[in-house]
Design a protein around this motif. Structure first.
Motif, short mmCIF file in Angstrom:
data_model
loop_
_atom_site.label_atom_id
_atom_site.label_comp_id
_atom_site.label_asym_id
_atom_site.label_seq_id
_atom_site.Cartn_x
_atom_site.Cartn_y
_atom_site.Cartn_z
N LEU A 1 3.33 9.31 -3.64
CA LEU A 1 2.14 9.89 -3.03
C LEU A 1 1.38 8.77 -2.34
O LEU A 1 1.31 7.64 -2.84
CB LEU A 1 1.25 10.55 -4.09
CG LEU A 1 1.90 11.65 -4.94
CD1 LEU A 1 0.88 12.23 -5.91
CD2 LEU A 1 2.50 12.74 -4.07
N PHE A 2 0.81 9.07 -1.17
CA PHE A 2 0.11 8.03 -0.42
C PHE A 2 -1.05 8.60 0.37
O PHE A 2 -1.18 9.81 0.54
CB PHE A 2 1.08 7.30 0.52
CG PHE A 2 1.46 8.09 1.76
CD1 PHE A 2 0.87 7.82 2.98
CD2 PHE A 2 2.41 9.10 1.70
CE1 PHE A 2 1.22 8.53 4.11
CE2 PHE A 2 2.78 9.81 2.82
CZ PHE A 2 2.17 9.53 4.04
N ASN A 3 -1.92 7.73 0.82
CA ASN A 3 -3.01 8.06 1.73
C ASN A 3 -2.68 7.53 3.12
O ASN A 3 -1.97 6.52 3.25
CB ASN A 3 -4.34 7.44 1.25
CG ASN A 3 -4.84 8.08 -0.02
OD1 ASN A 3 -4.75 9.29 -0.21
ND2 ASN A 3 -5.37 7.25 -0.91
N PRO A 4 -3.18 8.17 4.19
CA PRO A 4 -2.95 7.65 5.54
C PRO A 4 -3.39 6.19 5.63
O PRO A 4 -4.43 5.81 5.09
CB PRO A 4 -3.82 8.56 6.42
CG PRO A 4 -3.93 9.83 5.65
CD PRO A 4 -3.98 9.42 4.20
N GLY A 5 -2.58 5.40 6.28
CA GLY A 5 -2.87 3.97 6.40
C GLY A 5 -2.03 3.12 5.47
O GLY A 5 -1.98 1.89 5.60
N GLU A 6 -1.37 3.78 4.48
CA GLU A 6 -0.57 3.04 3.51
C GLU A 6 0.92 3.06 3.83
O GLU A 6 1.73 2.58 3.05
CB GLU A 6 -0.79 3.64 2.11
CG GLU A 6 -2.21 3.53 1.60
CD GLU A 6 -2.40 4.20 0.25
OE1 GLU A 6 -3.44 3.94 -0.38
OE2 GLU A 6 -1.50 4.97 -0.18
N GLU A 7 1.29 3.61 4.99
CA GLU A 7 2.70 3.79 5.31
C GLU A 7 3.50 2.49 5.25
O GLU A 7 4.58 2.43 4.67
CB GLU A 7 2.85 4.44 6.69
CG GLU A 7 2.41 5.89 6.76
CD GLU A 7 0.93 6.03 7.09
OE1 GLU A 7 0.50 7.15 7.43
OE2 GLU A 7 0.19 5.02 7.03
N GLU A 8 2.97 1.45 5.89
CA GLU A 8 3.71 0.18 5.92
C GLU A 8 3.78 -0.42 4.53
O GLU A 8 4.82 -0.97 4.12
CB GLU A 8 3.05 -0.79 6.89
CG GLU A 8 3.82 -2.10 7.03
CD GLU A 8 3.16 -3.05 8.02
OE1 GLU A 8 3.58 -4.23 8.05
OE2 GLU A 8 2.23 -2.64 8.75
N PHE A 9 2.72 -0.31 3.77
CA PHE A 9 2.69 -0.85 2.41
C PHE A 9 3.79 -0.22 1.55
O PHE A 9 4.43 -0.90 0.74
CB PHE A 9 1.32 -0.59 1.79
CG PHE A 9 1.25 -0.85 0.31
CD1 PHE A 9 1.23 -2.14 -0.20
CD2 PHE A 9 1.21 0.20 -0.60
CE1 PHE A 9 1.17 -2.38 -1.56
CE2 PHE A 9 1.15 -0.02 -1.96
CZ PHE A 9 1.13 -1.32 -2.44
N LEU A 10 4.05 1.07 1.76
CA LEU A 10 5.05 1.77 0.96
C LEU A 10 6.46 1.24 1.19
O LEU A 10 7.33 1.40 0.33
CB LEU A 10 5.00 3.27 1.25
CG LEU A 10 3.81 4.05 0.70
CD1 LEU A 10 3.84 5.49 1.18
CD2 LEU A 10 3.79 4.01 -0.81
N LEU A 11 6.69 0.65 2.35
CA LEU A 11 8.02 0.11 2.65
C LEU A 11 8.43 -0.95 1.61
O LEU A 11 9.62 -1.13 1.34
CB LEU A 11 8.05 -0.52 4.03
CG LEU A 11 7.80 0.40 5.23
CD1 LEU A 11 7.88 -0.39 6.52
CD2 LEU A 11 8.77 1.56 5.25
N TYR A 12 7.45 -1.61 1.04
CA TYR A 12 7.73 -2.71 0.13
C TYR A 12 7.73 -2.27 -1.33
O TYR A 12 7.89 -3.08 -2.24
CB TYR A 12 6.71 -3.83 0.34
CG TYR A 12 6.63 -4.26 1.79
CD1 TYR A 12 7.62 -5.05 2.37
CD2 TYR A 12 5.57 -3.85 2.60
CE1 TYR A 12 7.57 -5.43 3.69
CE2 TYR A 12 5.50 -4.21 3.94
CZ TYR A 12 6.50 -4.99 4.49
OH TYR A 12 6.44 -5.35 5.82
N LYS A 13 7.57 -0.95 -1.56
CA LYS A 13 7.56 -0.44 -2.94
C LYS A 13 8.91 0.13 -3.34
O LYS A 13 9.13 0.46 -4.50
CB LYS A 13 6.48 0.63 -3.09
CG LYS A 13 5.06 0.12 -3.00
CD LYS A 13 4.06 1.20 -3.35
CE LYS A 13 4.16 1.61 -4.81
NZ LYS A 13 3.11 2.58 -5.20
N ILE A 14 9.80 0.29 -2.37
CA ILE A 14 11.08 0.93 -2.71
C ILE A 14 12.21 -0.10 -2.81
O ILE A 14 12.07 -1.22 -2.35
CB ILE A 14 11.45 2.02 -1.67
CG1 ILE A 14 11.67 1.41 -0.31
CG2 ILE A 14 10.37 3.08 -1.61
CD1 ILE A 14 12.19 2.40 0.70
#
Length: 232
Positions: free
Chosen positions: A219-232
């Motif tokens: 689950l994420f908020n707008p603006g966190e898209e790039e940050f999520l790349l580093y969580k997987i």
């Protein structure tokens, strides 16, 4: 990494360029399109502030004659940016969460007779206006856009997608999730997403796609898209 974006092109073109600049492969599957809805003329003098829970509400607003000094409560930074681009000078962002937006309003707008104007799409995931009414606020809601689901897709794109399934897919609304589920079932790809990470805004959005087996769901908020790349 292969990333699938599902918003209309005007809402994700910058993100496509950003991800490509980071050497990611980006595919684009627009699941919805936005249609402007004509609404009554807004008289700024009738309201003490405006509420926006999506950037589409701002983009489809007839703002020429509005008082740009009205306080604008915006659900996130992207929505706030759109409001400021229209000339609104007094904006506050809740960083992508409607619950936080409600608290922001309670903290920054005195309970008084001057109503707030809530401008939104035809379908909303949270009845913010009703919640504020229960808190004693005067709120009027105006609908200025509606969402249409994409019904036809490019067959070549679909075939290429089946051959190279994405590592990540971003889904931004319940409407988009419903369209995405429909897409998956039409093209019988239910069993092809097991190595794909699903990124959704909110649990209600992700719950629509729970019947599909994903690698992981975030689950994420707008603006966190790039940050999520580093969580997987």
């Amino acid at each position: 990494m292969h990333i699938l974006l599902t918003r209309p092109i005007e809402d994700c073109s910058e993100m496509i360029v950003k991800f490509q600049s980071l050497d990611h492969k980006v595919s684009h599957l627009p699941l919805i399109n936005i249609q402007k809805v004509q609404h009554e003329v807004i008289n700024s003098r009738d309201y003490g502030g405006l509420i926006f829970t999506s950037s589409n509400a701002v983009k489809n607003l007839n703002a020429e004659n509005l008082n740009k000094k009205l306080i604008c409560f915006c659900v996130g930074s992207a929505t706030e940016k759109k409001a400021r681009n229209l000339g609104f000078q007094n904006t506050i962002s809740a960083e992508g969460n409607v619950s936080n937006l409600k608290e922001l309003i309670l903290q920054n707008y005195e309970l008084k007779e001057t109503p707030l104007l809530y401008i939104s799409g035809e379908i909303i995931t949270t009845d913010l206006d009703q919640q504020l009414l229960k808190e004693g606020y005067a709120v009027k809601r105006i609908i200025n856009y509606k969402v249409n689901h994409t019904e036809t897709f490019d067959e070549n794109f679909v075939n290429e997608l089946k051959q190279n399934m994405p590592d990540i897919v971003y889904v931004y609304s319940q409407n988009s999730a419903s369209s995405f589920l429909n897409f998956i079932k039409i093209y019988q790809t239910e069993n092809l997403w097991m190595n794909t990470n699903l990124m959704c805004i909110g649990e209600k959005t992700s719950s629509i796609l729970n019947e599909i087996k994903w690698k992981k769901i975030f689950l994420f908020n707008p603006g966190e898209e790039e940050f999520l790349l580093y969580k997987i």
